[in-house]
Design an enzyme around this catalytic site. Structure first.
Site, short mmCIF file in Angstrom:
data_model
loop_
_atom_site.label_atom_id
_atom_site.label_comp_id
_atom_site.label_asym_id
_atom_site.label_seq_id
_atom_site.Cartn_x
_atom_site.Cartn_y
_atom_site.Cartn_z
CG HIS A 267 25.19 1.23 15.19
ND1 HIS A 267 25.05 0.47 14.06
CD2 HIS A 267 26.42 0.92 15.68
CE1 HIS A 267 26.13 -0.26 13.88
NE2 HIS A 267 26.98 -0.01 14.86
CG HIS A 306 22.66 1.87 4.29
ND1 HIS A 306 24.02 2.05 4.17
CD2 HIS A 306 22.47 1.04 5.34
CE1 HIS A 306 24.62 1.34 5.11
NE2 HIS A 306 23.71 0.72 5.84
CG ASP A 362 17.69 -1.86 10.57
OD1 ASP A 362 17.99 -2.85 11.25
OD2 ASP A 362 18.43 -0.88 10.39
C1 LIG Z 1 19.88 5.77 6.87
C2 LIG Z 1 19.86 7.29 6.70
C3 LIG Z 1 20.18 7.92 8.07
C4 LIG Z 1 20.90 7.70 5.67
O1 LIG Z 1 20.90 9.06 5.59
P1 LIG Z 1 21.85 9.90 4.62
O2 LIG Z 1 22.69 9.05 3.77
O3 LIG Z 1 22.53 10.90 5.48
O4 LIG Z 1 20.79 10.57 3.65
P2 LIG Z 1 20.18 12.02 3.83
O5 LIG Z 1 19.66 12.20 5.22
O6 LIG Z 1 21.21 12.98 3.34
O7 LIG Z 1 18.95 11.97 2.83
C5 LIG Z 1 19.02 12.26 1.43
C6 LIG Z 1 17.62 12.65 0.94
O8 LIG Z 1 16.73 11.51 1.05
C7 LIG Z 1 15.70 11.77 1.99
N1 LIG Z 1 15.57 10.57 2.82
C8 LIG Z 1 16.58 9.79 3.29
N2 LIG Z 1 16.09 8.73 3.95
C9 LIG Z 1 14.74 8.86 3.88
C10 LIG Z 1 13.70 8.06 4.37
N3 LIG Z 1 13.94 6.94 5.05
N4 LIG Z 1 12.43 8.45 4.14
C11 LIG Z 1 12.19 9.60 3.45
N5 LIG Z 1 13.15 10.39 2.93
C12 LIG Z 1 14.42 10.03 3.17
C13 LIG Z 1 16.16 12.96 2.80
O9 LIG Z 1 15.07 13.69 3.31
C14 LIG Z 1 16.95 13.73 1.78
O10 LIG Z 1 16.04 14.37 0.95
P3 LIG Z 1 16.36 15.88 0.39
O11 LIG Z 1 17.57 15.68 -0.50
O12 LIG Z 1 15.14 16.28 -0.33
O13 LIG Z 1 16.69 16.70 1.59
C15 LIG Z 1 18.45 7.75 6.22
O14 LIG Z 1 18.17 7.20 4.96
C16 LIG Z 1 17.35 7.44 7.22
O15 LIG Z 1 17.13 8.22 8.14
N6 LIG Z 1 16.64 6.29 7.04
C17 LIG Z 1 15.60 5.90 7.95
C18 LIG Z 1 16.19 5.27 9.20
C19 LIG Z 1 16.76 3.90 8.96
O16 LIG Z 1 16.13 3.04 8.35
N7 LIG Z 1 17.99 3.68 9.48
C20 LIG Z 1 18.63 2.40 9.38
C21 LIG Z 1 19.87 2.46 8.59
S1 LIG Z 1 20.56 0.85 8.41
#
Ligand SMILES: CC(C)(COP(=O)(O)OP(=O)(O)OC[C@H]1O[C@@H](n2cnc3c(N)ncnc32)[C@H](O)[C@@H]1OP(=O)(O)O)[C@@H](O)C(=O)NCCC(=O)NCCS
Length: 428
Positions: A267, A306, A362
């Site tokens: 978070h 996101h 972030d």
């Molecule tokens: C924020 C987050 C958790 C959202 O996740 P989500 O909506 O559940 O998206 P998913 O995990 O289903 O990812 C969808 C696809 O994008 C990819 N992906 C998502 N975020 C990514 C990232 N930051 N870098 C590389 N690939 C990413 C996943 O591997 C997935 O690929 P695939 O379809 O080939 O398997 C994710 O984007 C993430 O981990 N980001 C990095 C951490 C971060 O900055 N968090 C702060 C949020 S405010």
């Protein structure tokens, strides 16, 4: 003739039902009538992590993740970041409207009047171990405040709730600054009521020997960051505040639950992860190799992507501008150059475009906080400072909502059926 209803046929019984559709939802309780027998409990929905469940009606924050829109009480975040102060935004979130000058003056002076905390709080802080995490300390002392204000339990009185909201707004900068001083072993600086909200916080944090020369650019930059973090509808910490608050506990305890939720790395902790990633990359020349690693599934590009925003996070756009202003003051940080180049490459790479991965809030905020002089493990405390008005507004809205009750989800029981107790000597 189209109707705003949903017809459901239960193939277990052949029975059909018609349930109303309103605001793009059906009421989960309307499914309870779907039963296979008289003694059947009725159909429930299964939704771990509330991925597709609206748990409340809210008039506070609007997000359209596909179009990159964020509004507080209808006002676009871009305009609030450009033209409002943090206290104006806090008033807007809590009270529903932008304040008139007279209302803002009263709100500001009410908050100023409550900035001090009981000196026993200092003893709590002194009791923490030398290496205590700032968020652990913050959630502890905010929770402890509930014992200093037993009147906060009178939650059915709106005037009383107003005082508690003012107290929390007023005391969180003092506590956040005390936590900062505690981690550094510096003597606490007490609130100065001749300074404004941000100026007072920065002074309590950075003043040495009673002296601190304010930098208006950095202070406004911090203010914008707090505005951008002020609310984000039903995120994890806000849901925690609502759930805990729904038990009727005082707001200090409910808000400390929100701080606990924010403490979690999924978070509030992602901006720390961005800095660690930039450190790991180390040099612009290593970026292409790093991007290739991410694309092959080895780790993620932190600060990208996101759950809700599938286009550029509107807050990230504004933060980028703030970063430019801050770095013009503090001098360029080599990590910023890596971040800018990383963003440029990622935004033109098929992998990120296809998955709609854009910088989130972030990506640059950690770099800015670091340039301002905050240590990495303190970043989430700044997030809590910014999110306080949102938590308070959502708590207030929850209490006024006649449809709300104590939060209490259902479960699907997956354990054993009834079985006989086994004496200890006979257990395998
Ligand atoms: C924020 C987050 C958790 C959202 O996740 P989500 O909506 O559940 O998206 P998913 O995990 O289903 O990812 C969808 C696809 O994008 C990819 N992906 C998502 N975020 C990514 C990232 N930051 N870098 C590389 N690939 C990413 C996943 O591997 C997935 O690929 P695939 O379809 O080939 O398997 C994710 O984007 C993430 O981990 N980001 C990095 C951490 C971060 O900055 N968090 C702060 C949020 S405010």
């Amino acid at each position: 003739m189209p109707k705003d209803t949903l017809s459901i046929t239960d193939n277990r019984t052949g029975q059909s039902y018609e349930v109303p559709v309103a605001d793009g939802t059906i009421k989960a309780m309307d499914l309870r009538q779907v039963r296979v027998s008289e003694d059947d409990f009725g159909l429930m929905t299964y939704d771990p992590a509330f991925m597709n469940t609206a748990a409340c009606r809210s008039a506070i924050t609007y997000i359209d993740g596909d179009r990159g829109i964020l509004r507080y009480r209808g006002y676009p975040i871009e305009e609030l970041a450009d033209r409002a102060s943090f206290l104006e935004v806090a008033y807007l979130l809590s009270e529903g409207e932008l304040p008139t000058q007279a209302q803002l003056d009263k709100w500001t002076s009410d908050i100023r009047y409550h900035t001090y905390v009981h000196t026993n709080i200092i003893r709590f802080l002194e009791g923490f171990r030398y290496d205590a995490h700032p968020m652990g300390m913050l959630l502890g002392v905010v929770g402890a405040l509930s014992t200093f204000y037993p009147d906060a339990k009178e939650m059915h009185d709106p005037a009383n709730r107003y005082i508690q909201r003012v107290r929390l707004m007023a005391k969180i900068p003092t506590l956040a600054a005390f936590v900062f001083r505690q981690t550094r072993g510096l003597p606490y600086q007490f609130p100065r009521n001749d300074l404004d909200y941000i100026g007072n916080y920065v002074n309590m944090t950075f003043s040495i020997g009673g002296q601190h020369k304010p930098n208006p650019v950095l202070q406004r930059a911090l203010e914008i960051l707090l505005i951008l973090h002020a609310d984000h509808e039903q995120n994890c910490s806000t849901s925690a505040v609502r759930a805990v608050g729904s038990s009727g506990v005082d707001p200090f305890s409910a808000i400390s639950a929100g701080i606990a939720a924010l403490y979690g790395p999924l978070h509030g902790g992602a901006n720390e992860a961005v800095l660690r990633m930039l450190d790991e990359i180390g040099d612009k020349s290593s970026i292409p190799a790093f991007i290739e690693k991410v694309k092959s599934g080895e780790g993620r590009l932190m600060g990208f992507g996101h759950r809700v925003y599938k286009s550029y996070d509107p807050r990230a756009k504004l933060i980028k501008r703030v970063a430019d202003q801050v770095f013009a003051e503090t001098g360029l940080n080599p990590k910023l150059e890596i971040a800018v180049e990383l963003e440029r490459i990622a935004l033109s790479d098929e992998y990120f475009i296809k998955r709609k991965l854009y910088p989130n809030v972030d990506f640059y905020s950690g770099l800015i906080y670091q340039a301002m002089g905050y240590p990495t493990e303190y970043f989430t405390v700044l997030f809590a400072l910014g999110r306080m008005p949102g938590w308070l507004a959502q708590w207030e809205e929850m209490l006024q909502d006649k449809e709300q009750k104590i939060a209490r989800p259902r479960q699907i029981y997956t354990g054993e059926d009834q079985r006989e107790f086994v004496e200890i000597g006979k257990r395998k």
